[in-house]
Design a protein around this motif. Structure first.
Motif: not given
Length: 126
Positions: A81-91
């Motif tokens: 993921g990018l360090s500047v935005s929240p990420t959603r785990c696909p699992s």
């Protein structure tokens, strides 16, 4: 010694004609005081040749600083993921943010994060 062959001379001159014409136009513009035009044209050609290489170097540098590859703290799934935005785990579908180049859960203020330990009940022998 070979005799002069006008056919081969014409063929070789045909191959050189575009280069001679280009050189002649550049020379004519230079003598008329339009050297700035020639220099601008050369600058544009160099810019078009160098711009992709410069963009590639800058792009690789930016990606190395901003792309994070780490496991999800909830399920352990390896994600990017990018360090500047929240990420959603696909699992596990958990929303994660980056702190210290690691993913962390996003929790509302006041939420206490605990780890659950599974303890199986055993019958005590008396």
């Amino acid at each position: 010694m070979r005799a002069f062959d006008s056919q081969s001379f014409r063929a070789s001159f045909q191959a050189l004609r575009p280069w001679i014409l280009t050189f002649g136009i550049i020379w004519l513009l230079g003598t008329l005081g339009l050297g700035w035009l020639v220099k601008s044209f050369v600058f544009l050609i160099l810019l078009l040749l160098l711009a992709p290489m410069i963009l590639l170097i800058i792009g690789r540098w930016w990606l190395s600083r901003n792309v994070i590859q780490a496991p999800c703290p909830v399920c352990g799934f390896q994600l990017t993921g990018l360090s500047v935005s929240p990420t959603r785990c696909p699992s596990c579908n958990e929303v994660l943010e980056v702190k210290d180049r690691q993913f962390q859960r996003v929790a509302t203020p006041g939420t206490i994060d605990v780890e659950v330990v599974d303890v199986t009940a055993q019958a005590m022998d008396e």
